[in-house]
Scaffold this motif. Structure first.
Motif, mmCIF file in Angstrom:
data_model
loop_
_atom_site.group_PDB
_atom_site.id
_atom_site.type_symbol
_atom_site.label_atom_id
_atom_site.label_comp_id
_atom_site.label_asym_id
_atom_site.label_seq_id
_atom_site.Cartn_x
_atom_site.Cartn_y
_atom_site.Cartn_z
ATOM 1 N N ARG A 144 12.080 18.194 -28.333
ATOM 2 C CA ARG A 144 11.453 18.568 -27.184
ATOM 3 C C ARG A 144 11.746 18.141 -25.514
ATOM 4 O O ARG A 144 12.360 19.454 -25.434
ATOM 5 C CB ARG A 144 9.581 18.769 -26.866
ATOM 6 N N ARG A 145 12.115 17.293 -25.439
ATOM 7 C CA ARG A 145 12.441 16.163 -24.838
ATOM 8 C C ARG A 145 14.263 16.924 -24.580
ATOM 9 O O ARG A 145 14.687 17.207 -23.631
ATOM 10 C CB ARG A 145 12.533 14.485 -24.295
ATOM 11 N N GLN A 146 14.737 16.663 -25.882
ATOM 12 C CA GLN A 146 15.982 17.307 -25.741
ATOM 13 C C GLN A 146 16.607 18.361 -25.042
ATOM 14 O O GLN A 146 17.228 18.631 -24.720
ATOM 15 C CB GLN A 146 17.013 17.064 -27.371
ATOM 16 N N TRP A 147 14.996 19.499 -25.422
ATOM 17 C CA TRP A 147 15.174 20.418 -25.118
ATOM 18 C C TRP A 147 15.429 20.689 -23.967
ATOM 19 O O TRP A 147 15.819 21.437 -23.327
ATOM 20 C CB TRP A 147 14.399 21.376 -26.032
ATOM 21 N N HIS A 148 14.408 20.418 -22.999
ATOM 22 C CA HIS A 148 14.609 20.500 -21.672
ATOM 23 C C HIS A 148 15.643 19.259 -21.465
ATOM 24 O O HIS A 148 15.489 20.770 -20.245
ATOM 25 C CB HIS A 148 13.110 19.888 -20.902
ATOM 26 N N LEU A 149 16.072 18.954 -21.734
ATOM 27 C CA LEU A 149 17.302 18.212 -20.896
ATOM 28 C C LEU A 149 18.252 19.110 -21.273
ATOM 29 O O LEU A 149 19.255 19.921 -19.725
ATOM 30 C CB LEU A 149 17.753 17.314 -21.936
#
Length: 163
Positions: free
Chosen positions: A48-53
């Motif tokens: 999720r974090r990588q997706w938002h970045l």
């Protein structure tokens, strides 16, 4: 092709299962189940974090009127890594964690581009004589019977031709 599918859907899950059983034998069942649960939750959070970045970088590229082509590949690799992290298993967790690292994704992106380029070159070599047979100096040649370019569908497109 069948061998690769067999490897992907039979050998890899069995190897993962054996590794989990060995891990459970040496650390205990509760520790192994806890590890599976923690890596699943951590994987979901990391994906999720990588997706938002990735979405933030895509917006910046689009605002600069650039195509975020490599970011699409990164998005696919992040999704794949998240799925691998959520799936229980030691090998899948390792592969999923690796796909969360930007340098690893760049490596896979380069290798994927080389693979696609190679496949296109093979297809061009196989279809090359067929594609160039109907052209003379790059211009389409008309067939004598129809007057249509030989590589386009004309009024006779529905007819079956014998060779």
């Amino acid at each position: 092709m069948i061998g690769r599918l067999l490897l992907l859907f039979v050998v890899l899950p069995l190897t993962d299962l054996v590794l989990l059983l060995v891990l459970a034998r040496y650390t205990g069942v509760l520790v192994t189940l806890g590890l599976v649960l923690v890596t699943g939750l951590a994987g979901a959070w990391m994906a999720r974090r990588q997706w938002h970045l990735l979405l933030a970088r895509s917006r910046i590229r689009i605002e600069q009127q650039e195509l975020p082509a490599e970011l699409v590949t990164d998005g696919f690799l992040i999704l794949l890594g998240g799925c691998l992290l959520i799936a229980p298993g030691v090998l899948t967790d390792f592969a999923g964690l690796a796909l969360m690292v930007p340098a690893v994704r760049r490596w896979f992106r380069r290798r994927g581009a080389e693979w696609v380029r190679g496949r296109l070159q093979i297809a061009a070599r196989q279809l090359g004589p067929e594609l160039t047979a109907n052209t003379v100096d790059g211009a389409a040649r008309e067939t004598p019977a129809t007057g249509w370019p030989a590589n386009e569908a004309g009024p006779a497109a529905g007819r079956v031709h014998q060779r």
